[in-house]
Scaffold this motif. Sequence first.
Motif, PDB file in Angstrom:
ATOM      1  N   ALA A   1     -22.249 -18.165  47.569  1.00 20.66           N
ATOM      2  CA  ALA A   1     -22.017 -19.193  46.561  1.00 20.66           C
ATOM      3  C   ALA A   1     -20.929 -18.736  45.597  1.00 20.66           C
ATOM      4  O   ALA A   1     -20.636 -17.539  45.469  1.00 20.66           O
ATOM      5  CB  ALA A   1     -23.305 -19.476  45.794  1.00 20.66           C
TER       6      ALA A   1
ATOM      7  N   SER B   1     -21.318 -25.243  57.385  1.00 16.59           N
ATOM      8  CA  SER B   1     -22.427 -25.295  56.429  1.00 16.59           C
ATOM      9  C   SER B   1     -23.569 -26.155  56.949  1.00 16.59           C
ATOM     10  O   SER B   1     -23.362 -27.292  57.379  1.00 16.59           O
ATOM     11  CB  SER B   1     -21.944 -25.851  55.079  1.00 16.59           C
ATOM     12  OG  SER B   1     -20.970 -25.006  54.511  1.00 16.59           O
ATOM     13  N   ASP B   2     -24.753 -25.589  56.919  1.00 17.34           N
ATOM     14  CA  ASP B   2     -25.981 -26.335  57.185  1.00 17.34           C
ATOM     15  C   ASP B   2     -27.158 -25.516  56.670  1.00 17.34           C
ATOM     16  O   ASP B   2     -27.072 -24.315  56.488  1.00 17.34           O
ATOM     17  CB  ASP B   2     -26.153 -26.639  58.675  1.00 17.34           C
ATOM     18  CG  ASP B   2     -26.433 -25.394  59.511  1.00 17.34           C
ATOM     19  OD1 ASP B   2     -26.136 -24.287  59.034  1.00 17.34           O
ATOM     20  OD2 ASP B   2     -26.954 -25.541  60.622  1.00 17.34           O
ATOM     21  N   LYS B   3     -28.268 -26.172  56.374  1.00 16.28           N
ATOM     22  CA  LYS B   3     -29.498 -25.497  55.925  1.00 16.28           C
ATOM     23  C   LYS B   3     -29.241 -24.579  54.730  1.00 16.28           C
ATOM     24  O   LYS B   3     -29.791 -23.467  54.646  1.00 16.28           O
ATOM     25  CB  LYS B   3     -30.110 -24.704  57.073  1.00 16.28           C
ATOM     26  CG  LYS B   3     -30.489 -25.525  58.292  1.00 16.28           C
ATOM     27  CD  LYS B   3     -31.054 -24.637  59.386  1.00 16.28           C
ATOM     28  CE  LYS B   3     -31.397 -25.457  60.630  1.00 16.28           C
ATOM     29  NZ  LYS B   3     -31.910 -24.596  61.733  1.00 16.28           N
ATOM     30  N   ASN B   4     -28.393 -25.013  53.818  1.00 18.27           N
ATOM     31  CA  ASN B   4     -28.068 -24.226  52.629  1.00 18.27           C
ATOM     32  C   ASN B   4     -27.433 -22.879  52.962  1.00 18.27           C
ATOM     33  O   ASN B   4     -27.521 -21.918  52.191  1.00 18.27           O
ATOM     34  CB  ASN B   4     -29.318 -23.999  51.773  1.00 18.27           C
ATOM     35  CG  ASN B   4     -29.920 -25.285  51.275  1.00 18.27           C
ATOM     36  OD1 ASN B   4     -29.203 -26.186  50.827  1.00 18.27           O
ATOM     37  ND2 ASN B   4     -31.244 -25.390  51.341  1.00 18.27           N
ATOM     38  N   LEU B   5     -26.805 -22.795  54.143  1.00 19.56           N
ATOM     39  CA  LEU B   5     -26.155 -21.571  54.576  1.00 19.56           C
ATOM     40  C   LEU B   5     -24.782 -21.923  55.130  1.00 19.56           C
ATOM     41  O   LEU B   5     -24.624 -22.893  55.864  1.00 19.56           O
ATOM     42  CB  LEU B   5     -26.994 -20.899  55.670  1.00 19.56           C
ATOM     43  CG  LEU B   5     -26.683 -19.444  56.015  1.00 19.56           C
ATOM     44  CD1 LEU B   5     -27.025 -18.532  54.843  1.00 19.56           C
ATOM     45  CD2 LEU B   5     -27.481 -19.016  57.244  1.00 19.56           C
ATOM     46  N   THR B   6     -23.768 -21.130  54.755  1.00 21.36           N
ATOM     47  CA  THR B   6     -22.416 -21.336  55.270  1.00 21.36           C
ATOM     48  C   THR B   6     -22.047 -20.153  56.142  1.00 21.36           C
ATOM     49  O   THR B   6     -21.909 -19.024  55.662  1.00 21.36           O
ATOM     50  CB  THR B   6     -21.406 -21.483  54.119  1.00 21.36           C
ATOM     51  OG1 THR B   6     -21.767 -22.610  53.310  1.00 21.36           O
ATOM     52  CG2 THR B   6     -20.003 -21.701  54.663  1.00 21.36           C
TER      53      THR B   6
END
Length: 205
Positions: free
Chosen positions: A73, A173-178
Amino acid sequence: MNSLTVPCFFLFFLFLSVAAQDIAVPVLDSDGDELQADQKYTVTHVTQVAGTKGGLSLEYSGPRCPAYVTAEARGVIGIPMIFHPVNCDEGPIYESATVYIKFTYNRVCTEVSAVWKVDDYVDESTGLYFLIAGGTIGDKRSQLKIVKSLKGDEGYSFVSCGLSECTSIFEYSDKNLTRLALGNDEDAASIVFHKYLLTSTSSIM
């Protein structure tokens, strides 16, 4: 210097003697200094000023390994990394030269190395090949290149050339992960390298 160590500048001059028409250009860090094989670096995104991404790190996508190379982030430095050029142990890192990238530690999947590699298997849910920890110096799946930004800005992009053809690396990016994955040039991530200092903290402004 160890007698077995092959300095990169020697290979650079050897390369010029073989292909004089090609001029090797060193990768530069945020201070304008040449990236060095024996130093630790972190990265930020060229677009970070506008607001979204921090440095690079290792994270799970599920309950267990593998550990994916991920973008943090905004404001988070991430894990320092070291670059290992092919066939040399010190000296500058050059654009489009093959390198291995190793995080300085791996606290996520401690049973494997912190060297980056392209996963052996395509992700069934996305159809993508992701970058993970567990690579090996000398393995083609761990061979990467640093090139001028494929978006035309002042940063750099990572390219994987260890498989059948060179493929740019982008952020998915998916599932709050990049996660970093192989993709198209137009989606390639643009980054800037920063010297890692002992006074660095886990966040950046």
